[in-house]
Scaffold this active site. Structure first.
Site, short mmCIF file in Angstrom:
data_model
loop_
_atom_site.label_atom_id
_atom_site.label_comp_id
_atom_site.label_asym_id
_atom_site.label_seq_id
_atom_site.Cartn_x
_atom_site.Cartn_y
_atom_site.Cartn_z
CB CYS A 12 25.58 50.82 62.62
SG CYS A 12 25.08 52.52 62.20
CB CYS A 15 28.93 54.98 62.91
SG CYS A 15 27.54 54.93 64.04
CG ASP A 430 62.23 37.40 37.47
OD1 ASP A 430 62.86 37.71 36.45
OD2 ASP A 430 62.77 37.12 38.56
CG ASP A 629 63.41 37.11 42.92
OD1 ASP A 629 63.39 37.47 41.72
OD2 ASP A 629 64.37 36.51 43.43
CG ASP A 633 61.70 41.02 39.04
OD1 ASP A 633 61.88 41.06 37.81
OD2 ASP A 633 62.16 40.13 39.77
#
Length: 837
Positions: A12, A15, A430, A629, A633
């Site tokens: 649970c 725990c 970008d 990308d 960047d």
């Protein structure tokens, strides 16, 4: 370092809270979020201060098991979980089989159901029958007692402890009453709790079974991904074709995949041709044609054809394994919204036990109630309390949400980024490779009178084919796409800063910019206006002439992706401000902005200044998402509140980002934000239900309604309500499985970008710098300026911005950078320096 561990024995949320607390206490451990559903723990720690064995020892000392995830067979782990679920189902069925007659014997007379006369005459026999029927139920569900009491001994009680104490209290009381009956000290049938204990254990097991079954569905996306990997593959070794387990493939092996087969590893095609279905990884529905030299990804399917490929990434390094790891890490991480629930789960069980004991004592000494009433109150409080509803509220929603996102090609690396996505106010994009395709394409062809487009492209592509320039490649690709045959040329010569010349079928062909053709006596008057318009649109016009006569003009540009404008319009409708960030010159940036309709353009940004630009927006009080990308960047992606990387981008950009858009489509940005909003709404609903349930259920079980309404909560009803609470939370989270990306309407007419902040002014430069201007010959397009910028900016202590119109580079550098160094860098890039001042 950060390492993942498999944790066993958790039942649970209490725990998982105990495990997290036990490991977090270790010196050198920075964080240790635990995921109950996956049975995993991700620990970030200082390996000089604490070791892997120390972490495992801490988990074991808390009463649970642990092992490094790298040494755990995830497939076997899931098979064990499935077996445990089947075992629980079997125990549940047999518990019901024994519970029905037990319930009939104990409660049947209250419903007017007949009992054998002998049982009315011999109460001890009836009590013995009830005991005989409850014993199998206790044996079948003994796990609640073994786990619950062991946690109680370790002073870390969990939900099993609450159930165990509640059921044991009823059993002990019943056994005492039964002993008094046997001793003749009680006349008639005493109050027994055998049926309550049996019903509590059975109802809790019902809830556990439904909860685990539902939780299995929340991890369905990961299970589905695991199922994508083929168990075996065919490889060629020493001239023989062998079928081996996928995990035995090593980098460099030649792997053979036939029609309908799944590609087992990442690799590069060496032979064959096939249409590959990549929908499982990228979400792209149409098969992609693959030929030798193309890269292929694990878990994709050859829908037709035959392939031989050289394995490049195997085992845990494959794209599929990385996606699964990212999803598990996201599910294991904690969203900020879950912190309150986590704190409560850690102290919930002992608090409930204290409330149970206090309520019983108050009713006994203040209320003057009998033992049966007080015991009923204590048991009801124990069994109605449910820390699982609190602990499951956030992780189940995050698990389902990240799974749905992955199926749509959106990889979300952390719960925090999932929560932050819908709170973003400004989206910074970008340009090259993100908004645009990242490579030049032919956009316009203007033909002189009497010349067709086919003739113009034939001459242009034939003359440009020997050239290595990106613009030349764009023209050749356009002719190939139109299936225009090329002619052989001779006498090819490239003229730096101007163009090319060649001989085609005995005729002299010239190609290049306006200045170059004018120098060679070609009149461009008929196309000057059109060429100027194309240049204003950010395109590069190239002129072509044959034997001194103008054939036409071909415009080449890095074109905008088909869905960029639509995605940006969707973001603006969602109330987000969109900023275009680029190192390109102002004119090209504005031309792109007019096509896509952003709110603001920031141009001529040095690669190292992109992160500063994002920081400035954050200083204005904006919550910023950065989409990029490239390598340049990566710092900006890390600086942003949420970094999103295009799936086709570089590895370092993907590593720096919080979210990866596998389909490389900007439409996935508003889709991810919509999913973020849906997940957060679901989490809030779950937390409200969990807090509401416990805040109402515990006081009612404690008897607050009894003085006014004479209403108490039967322990059996309390057990049913407790089981229902967890099921409700998980079921609500499963509704997210129906989420689909919204349909975005076509974009409205683009609006003009804001003029302010058009050129980013870098701040905080070193005072001990010098400014220089380099005049450069040979640059013809933005790709040329990009090469020169990269060559200069790669030099230590140099920041450079290149302008195509003036054919110059503005350089800021430290005094130790010589003119010869700058000149050499430019010339190594393939261009000519005419002067430095």
């Amino acid at each position: 370092m950060t390492e993942q561990f498999a944790v066993t024995g958790m039942t649970c949320a209490a725990c998982s809270a105990h495990v997290e607390k036990a490991v977090s206490r270790l010196s050198g451990v920075q964080s240790a979020p635990v995921n109950l559903m996956l049975g995993s723990m991700t620990v970030t720690y200082d390996e000089k201060a604490v070791t892997e064995s120390d972490i495992i020892a801490a988990v074991k000392a808390a009463g649970y098991g642990a092992s490094p995830a790298s040494q755990t067979d995830q497939g076997q782990l899931r098979r064990d979980q499935d077996a445990a679920l089947r075992r629980r189902k079997k125990h549940l069925i047999w518990s019901v089989v024994f519970l029905v007659p037990l319930f009939y014997l104990s409660m049947g007379h209250m419903m007017g159901l007949p009992l054998p006369q002998v049982l009315h005459m011999h109460p001890l026999l009836l009590a013995c029958l009830q005991l005989a029927l409850v014993i199998p139920i206790l044996i079948l569900n003994r796990n609640y007692f073994t786990v619950g009491f062991s946690r109680l001994v370790k002073l870390s009680p969990n939900m099993d402890s609450l159930v165990a104490v509640g059921a044991a209290a009823g059993l002990v009381y019943s056994l005492i009453e039964m002993g008094l009956l046997a001793a003749g000290q009680v006349s008639g049938m005493p109050d027994l709790y055998f049926e309550s204990a049996g019903m509590i254990l059975t109802l809790v097991t019902v809830g556990k079974y439904l909860e685990e079954r539902s939780r299995g569905k929340t991890t369905g996306a990961i299970s589905a991904l695991l199922a994508l990997a083929p168990e075996s593959a065919m490889v060629r070794r020493q001239g023989q074709e062998l079928t081996i387990p996928t995990e035995e493939i090593v980098a460099g092996d030649t792997v053979i995949v036939r029609q309908g087969g799944r590609i087992p590893v990442d690799g590069v095609i060496t032979d064959g041709h096939a249409a590959v279905d990549e929908s499982a990884i990228t979400g792209e529905s149409l098969p992609v044609e693959k030929v030798p030299g193309d890269a292929v990804t694990s878990a994709t399917v050859t829908s037709s054809g035959y392939l031989e490929l050289r394995a490049t990434r195997v085992g845990g390094d494959t794209t599929l394994s990385q996606i699964i790891r990212l999803m598990e890490e996201a599910a294991s991480s904690k969203a900020p919204i879950s912190r309150l629930a986590d704190r409560i789960s850690g102290i919930f069980a002992p608090a409930v036990m204290a409330i149970s004991l206090t309520a019983a004592l108050l009713w006994a000494f203040v209320g003057g109630m009998d033992v049966r009433f007080c015991l009923s109150i204590a048991i009801a409080v124990l069994v109605i309390s449910c820390p699982c509803a609190l602990g499951l509220a956030t992780p189940v929603a995050i698990m389902v949400g990240t799974g749905q996102a992955a199926q749509q090609g959106i990889l979300i690396k952390s719960a925090e980024s999932l929560e932050l996505l819908h709170k973003v106010q400004t989206v910074v994009l970008d340009k090259t490779g993100t908004v645009t395709m990242g490579q030049p394409r032919v956009t316009d062809t203007l033909c002189a009178p009497g010349v067709t487009e086919e003739e113009l492209l034939c001459v242009a592509a034939s003359a440009e084919k020997p050239s290595e320039h990106p613009l030349a490649h764009a023209i050749v690709e356009e002719s190939q796409a139109r299936h225009i045959p090329l002619c052989p040329v001779s006498g090819f010569r490239s003229v730096p800063g101007g163009g090319i010349q060649a001989t085609l079928s005995g005729e002299a062909v010239l190609a290049g910019n306006a200045g170059y053709l004018a120098q060679n006596g070609v009149s461009l008057a008929a196309m000057e206006a059109d060429a100027h318009r194309l240049a204003e649109d950010g395109k590069t016009p190239l002129f072509f002439a044959e034997s001194g006569h103008l054939l036409g003009c071909i415009a080449v540009a890095d074109v905008v992706k088909p869905d960029s404008a639509k995605a940006i319009a969707a973001l603006r409708r969602m109330g987000r401000r969109v900023v275009l960030l680029t190192g390109d010159n102002q004119r090209t940036a504005n031309a792109i902005a007019r096509q896509i309709g952003v709110d603001q353009v920031i141009a001529q940004v040095l690669p190292q200044d992109k992160a500063k630009c994002v920081a400035q927006l954050q200083q204005q009080g904006q919550r910023v998402a950065m989409v990029g990308d490239g390598v340049n960047d990566a710092p900006a992606l890390a600086q942003a509140d949420v970094g999103l990387a295009i799936g086709a981008g570089t590895d370092i950009a993907i590593e720096s980002a919080d979210v990866v858009l596998m389909k490389s489509s900007l439409l996935d940005i508003p889709a991810a934000m919509d999913l973020s909003r849906a997940v957060l709404r679901n989490i809030k609903q779950n937390l409200f239900w969990a807090f509401f349930y416990n805040s109402i259920g515990i006081p009612v079980a404690a008897g607050v309604l009894y003085p006014a309404l004479h209403l108490t909560l039967n322990p059996m009803l309390a057990a049913a309500a407790m089981s229902l609470s967890s099921v409700c939370v998980v079921s609500n989270a499963l509704r997210l499985r129906g989420w689909k990306p919204p349909a975005f309407p076509d974009q409205p007419a683009p609006t003009a970008p804001l003029p302010e902040s058009a050129v980013f002014q870098s701040q905080g430069k070193e005072e001990n710098t010098v400014n220089k201007t380099i005049h450069i010959d040979g640059m013809m397009c933005t790709h040329c300026t990009g090469r020169v910028e990269k060559a200069l900016n790669d030099l230590p202590g140099v920041e450079a911005t290149v302008d195509l119109d003036s054919k110059s580079a503005a350089v800021t550098c430290t005094p130790d950078v010589s003119d010869d160094t700058l000149r050499q860098a430019v010339e190594d890039a393939g261009y000519h320096v005419t002067g430095i001042r």
